[in-house]
Design a protein around this motif. Structure first.
Motif, PDB file in Angstrom:
ATOM      1  N   ARG A 635     -26.547 -11.448   4.533  1.00 18.00           N
ATOM      2  CA  ARG A 635     -26.047 -12.501   4.958  1.00 18.00           C
ATOM      3  C   ARG A 635     -26.836 -13.480   3.658  1.00 18.00           C
ATOM      4  NH1 ARG A 635     -27.701 -13.714  11.686  1.00 18.00           N
ATOM      5  NH2 ARG A 635     -26.526 -12.790  12.502  1.00 18.00           N
ATOM      6  N   LEU A 636     -27.942 -13.457   3.116  1.00 19.29           N
ATOM      7  CA  LEU A 636     -28.807 -13.605   1.688  1.00 19.29           C
ATOM      8  C   LEU A 636     -27.581 -13.958   0.896  1.00 19.29           C
ATOM      9  CD1 LEU A 636     -31.262 -15.015   0.908  1.00 19.29           C
ATOM     10  CD2 LEU A 636     -31.663 -12.943   0.086  1.00 19.29           C
ATOM     11  N   LEU A 637     -26.913 -12.570   1.064  1.00 19.12           N
ATOM     12  CA  LEU A 637     -26.173 -13.149  -0.389  1.00 19.12           C
ATOM     13  C   LEU A 637     -24.838 -13.638  -0.228  1.00 19.12           C
ATOM     14  CD1 LEU A 637     -26.389  -9.118  -1.700  1.00 19.12           C
ATOM     15  CD2 LEU A 637     -27.325 -11.001  -2.987  1.00 19.12           C
ATOM     16  N   GLN A 638     -24.424 -14.111   0.825  1.00 15.79           N
ATOM     17  CA  GLN A 638     -23.441 -14.312   1.282  1.00 15.79           C
ATOM     18  C   GLN A 638     -23.552 -16.092   1.175  1.00 15.79           C
ATOM     19  OE1 GLN A 638     -22.205 -12.543   4.929  1.00 15.79           O
ATOM     20  NE2 GLN A 638     -20.327 -12.235   4.057  1.00 15.79           N
ATOM     21  N   ASN A 639     -24.604 -16.142   1.138  1.00  6.19           N
ATOM     22  CA  ASN A 639     -24.762 -17.869   1.427  1.00  6.19           C
ATOM     23  C   ASN A 639     -25.321 -18.258  -0.290  1.00  6.19           C
ATOM     24  OD1 ASN A 639     -24.958 -17.822   4.524  1.00  6.19           O
ATOM     25  ND2 ASN A 639     -26.548 -17.936   4.791  1.00  6.19           N
ATOM     26  N   ALA A 640     -25.831 -17.069  -0.645  1.00  5.60           N
ATOM     27  CA  ALA A 640     -25.919 -17.262  -2.404  1.00  5.60           C
ATOM     28  C   ALA A 640     -24.941 -17.781  -3.052  1.00  5.60           C
ATOM     29  CB  ALA A 640     -27.441 -16.565  -2.855  1.00  5.60           C
TER      30      ALA A 640
END
Length: 846
Positions: A635-640
């Motif tokens: 989720r962190l990489l997708q949102n970034a």
């Protein structure tokens, strides 16, 4: 003989007659003061009584003001004032925001009272009180209503604006009506929201040291001193982020606070607690050990205390009781617990060389922790390993044991031996803690704030059952080779297995005896079961659950599960006033002792009854925290990636700007790709990689863009992942979560190879990493300083921006479990690069 009029009701009991006579004399005297005529008191007496009453009111009100200031009482946050017309429209909203932020501190509930302005002195307090003799009774009632002060502090603020950066400012004043003083400060910020938040932190930093909260953690060392507003702001922000499960940002804020107050024990405990939640047991072990050294003792005094035997008279001296004061007992207890979960701590201490090469940053951190902790560990616990080694006779016992411990702790593959050492050290630490804690509990100058949530029964249970049980478990499951002959004996000191190991009935009797020792056994059967503190029941449940993992209890899993669930029910349903609440996530997911118990049907039924939620309960994976962390990384990489995709879309729609701005675009994008690469390269096991990515994305994007795309996301709970999986497959939620976790690990590994900065000749690797491509574009833009004067290049720039937009969108798609696993590879292979002939920007080539 005439008697007073109040005797007509009958005779009074002798002992009370004198008391009632005195009371009635006082009432009769007051009646004469308010009576007009010959039966009234003389004027001089009335004037003297009035003066005495006024002085009483004055001192009484001053005492009430001091009491409200120390508690503290209500804080009057008045409406902000604007010094320029352009700010007047935002006064109501900014005032409400300031009041809301002060109320969120949970220390001082501010109240915007519509009442009159507090009186500055006693003359103003009298106000419209009528002192006429005919209305003296009414005047007294009005005076009594003014006696109790309603406000302890008043906050006033004036908003200011100026031409240079930072443009927004506020002059804020805090007035105390008890100390007859005020403090004023002018603060500046980029936005009005930042100024209001900074002003709220400054107000709290000014009030906390002079109030009762300044004597409680974490501010007890700041009582009567000037508290740094940045320290208070960092702590408050870290606490808020921790509640939202945004642990990366929370750790960053707590470390920022710790830099300003390195000797704050409570801040270190907060950091170690978050590290435990992230299953960074090795980091938590080092943090707790550093906090244990904040005991006010020198190394020589600490060594003398460790060498004391049980019952040493020197333990009774008050000046020697510095190692448990101000929360150190809880720190030592948590340190011993981290040592006790040796299967987790030893696994992180000993990692194979292949894993070190796969996660280099984590390997570097591990080596640094081992280099710092191994000597300290050997010096502290060498006495606990007497009889474990044999060697040269000319060497002293301490030198021989310390050398053996250092050699054993440096072995990377002897996980079984390191775990055995940790378990033995845990038992020794628990014994030391139990020796100190009872005397600390009995001494009159030790309050509950020193003991915390520890109880005697819990300490006895850990010393007598939990620690020996885990030590026997570690010895029974040894799977490593023996050391060379002459260095390590058959470990006879650790091989002695207690008699109750393997017998559930004896184990249960031992646990119940330790918990209910003050009650005789014959009386237990005739009385209802006593109500225990929740800590005792929870620790008993941990003992039964840990026994489920012991090989000798393998056939009694159901009986142990029933006993553990029964104790958990008592712990979850017991009143917990004055103690920390039993955290749901810790019980259901994070506590290593309950790993085997969570898969039992009895525990699932207990969860359904105690912690109900929308979807049915499920069996949990064997590694629940791994599933949470992998989902968080995804989720962190997708949102970034979504934030960067939106940023490049906006850049492509803009007109060409200066060369320096365009060069900054590529420079910042290269840094963003580098952060993504370092995160996936280290498997997301280092929170600093995640925090650096968040910081870089926030610097690149517009202010509200990360918030709009949910950056940073909170660490998802396993129950949320299971509920989401149950919506699609109710019967296979656990398998679905495990499959998604495995898929995410594979996708992250593919992203790592796609972003490798070095060029590769393999067919499955992209021609050029986006890190190198951004460097080439940056160099090209720096060479061509006339980029803003050539309108014909607009189409080429839009193509370049679209390439980067597609690359970030492909990263988002590839990390989706249902997305294309090769999306990023195809997007990177289609990147345009600056023409190499002229190394300019006149055209772009695929």
């Amino acid at each position: 003989m005439r008697k007073p009029a109040w005797h007509v009701t009958g005779d009074w009991w002798g002992p009370f007659e004198g008391l009632f006579a005195f009371v009635m004399q006082c009432v009769a005297g007051v009646a004469r003061l308010v009576t007009i005529g010959k039966d009234g008191a003389p004027l001089s007496v009335r004037f003297g009584c009035l003066l005495l009453l006024l002085l009483t009111f004055v001192f009484w009100r001053r005492w009430m003001l001091a009491r409200n200031a120390h508690r503290p009482g209500p804080v009057d946050v008045q409406k902000l004032v604007a010094s320029s017309p352009e700010v007047e429209q935002e006064l109501e909203g900014l005032t409400a925001q300031l009041r809301k932020y002060l109320s969120e501190t949970n220390l001082y509930p501010p109240s915007a009272l519509p009442a009159e302005t507090p009186a500055e002195n006693f003359i103003d307090l009298l106000g419209d009180v009528d002192l006429e003799p005919k209305k003296f009774g009414t005047s007294l009632l009005r005076l009594f209503s003014r006696l109790r002060p309603k406000i302890a502090y008043t906050v006033r603020g004036v908003l200011r604006a100026r031409a240079r950066e930072p443009r927004c400012g506020m002059t804020i004043t805090v007035t105390s009506y008890a100390m007859r003083g005020s403090r004023t400060e002018t603060l500046w910020g980029d936005t009005w929201d930042d100024v209001v938040r900074t002003g709220g932190n400054w107000v709290m930093a000014a009030i906390v040291p002079v109030t009762r909260a300044g004597r409680r953690p974490p501010w007890q060392e700041w009582h009567g001193r000037d508290l740094d507003p940045e320290l208070f702001a960092a702590y408050q922000e870290g606490r808020r982020l921790s509640r939202e499960r945004k642990f990366d940002d929370a750790l960053d804020r707590y470390y920022a606070a710790l830099r300003l107050d390195p000797s704050n024990l409570y801040l270190r405990t907060q950091i170690a607690g978050i590290q435990e939640k992230l299953w960074l047991h090795l980091d938590a072990l080092e943090t707790y050990y550093g906090a244990m050294l904040l005991d006010g003792c020198t190394n020589r005094q600490r060594e003398q205390r460790l060498a004391m035997r049980y019952g040493d008279p020197r333990r009774f001296f008050r000046r020697r009781y510095r190692w448990w004061s101000k929360g150190l007992l809880e720190v030592r207890y948590r340190y011993a617990v981290v040592l006790g979960v040796g299967e987790q701590t030893a696994r992180q201490w000993c990692v194979s060389s292949s894993d070190n090469g796969h996660f280099p940053r984590r390997a570097c951190a591990r080596d640094q922790i081992r280099a710092a902790m191994a000597p300290a560990f050997a010096d502290r616990y060498w006495r606990a390993f007497r009889g474990w080694t044999s060697g040269r006779t000319e060497a002293t016992e301490r030198e021989r044991i310390t050398a053996w411990l250092m050699e054993a702790l440096q072995e990377e593959r002897a996980t079984w031996l390191v775990r055995l050492i940790f378990q033995r050290a845990c038992l020794e630490e628990m014994r030391q803690l139990a020796r100190d804690s009872p005397w600390a509990t009995l001494l009159p100058f030790v309050g509950a704030r020193h003991r915390g949530t520890l109880t005697r029964a819990s300490l006895r249970l850990n010393v007598k059952v939990w620690a020996p049980l885990r030590l026997s478990w570690a010895y029974y499951e040894r799977d490593g080779p023996r050391g060379p002959d002459g260095k390590i004996r058959p470990l006879a000191a650790a091989s002695s297995t207690p008699a109750w190991i393997g017998d559930v009935r004896t184990l249960d009797q031992r646990v119940q005896h330790l918990l209910d020792r003050p009650i005789p056994h014959w009386l237990k059967r005739r009385l209802p079961r006593p109500r225990r503190p929740w800590q005792d029941s929870y620790n008993a449940a941990c003992v039964y659950a840990a026994a489920m993992g012991h090989p000798k209890f393998s056939k009694d899993g159901e009986r142990l599960a029933a006993l553990a669930v029964e104790e958990l029910e008592d712990a979850a349903r017991t009143g917990r006033s004055g103690s920390y609440s039993l955290r749901r996530s810790w019980l259901l997911i994070q506590d290593p002792d309950l790993t085997e118990l969570r898969r039992s049907p009895r525990f699932i039924r207990f969860e359904r009854e105690t912690y109900p939620h929308a979807f049915p309960d499920h069996k949990r994976p064997e590694k629940p925290v791994a599933a949470e962390l992998r989902a968080y990384h995804r989720r962190l990489l997708q949102n970034a990636a979504r934030v960067m995709e939106h940023t490049w879309r906006d850049r492509g729609n803009q007109l060409l700007t200066g060369a320096d701005t365009v060069a900054h675009w590529f420079s910042s994008d290269r840094e963003a790709w580098e952060c993504v690469y370092q995160l996936v390269r280290n498997g997301g096991n280092d929170w600093r990689d995640r925090q650096r990515l968040l910081r870089v994305i926030r610097d690149i994007a517009v202010a509200d863009l990360p918030i709009r795309h949910g950056l940073p996301p909170g660490l998802p709970e396993l129950d949320d992942l299971l509920d989401e999986a149950s919506w699609a497959d109710p019967a296979g939620a656990e398998d679905r979560v495990v499959t998604t976790t495995r898929t995410t690990e594979e996708r992250l590994e593919h992203v790592r190879w796609d972003l490798e900065p070095d060029e590769r000749e393999a067919d499955w690797a992209p021609e050029l990493s986006p890190i190198r491509c951004s460097e080439e574009w940056y160099a090209a833009v720096r060479k061509d300083q006339d980029v803003s004067r050539l309108p014909t290049r607009r189409a080429a720039w839009q193509v370049v921006c679209r390439d980067y937009e597609c690359a970030w969108r492909a990263l988002d798609d590839q990390l989706d479990p249902y997305g294309d696993p090769a999306a990023l590879l195809r997007a990177l292979n289609g990147f345009r690069r600056p023409r190499r002939a002229a190394y300019g920007l006149t055209a772009a080539e695929p």
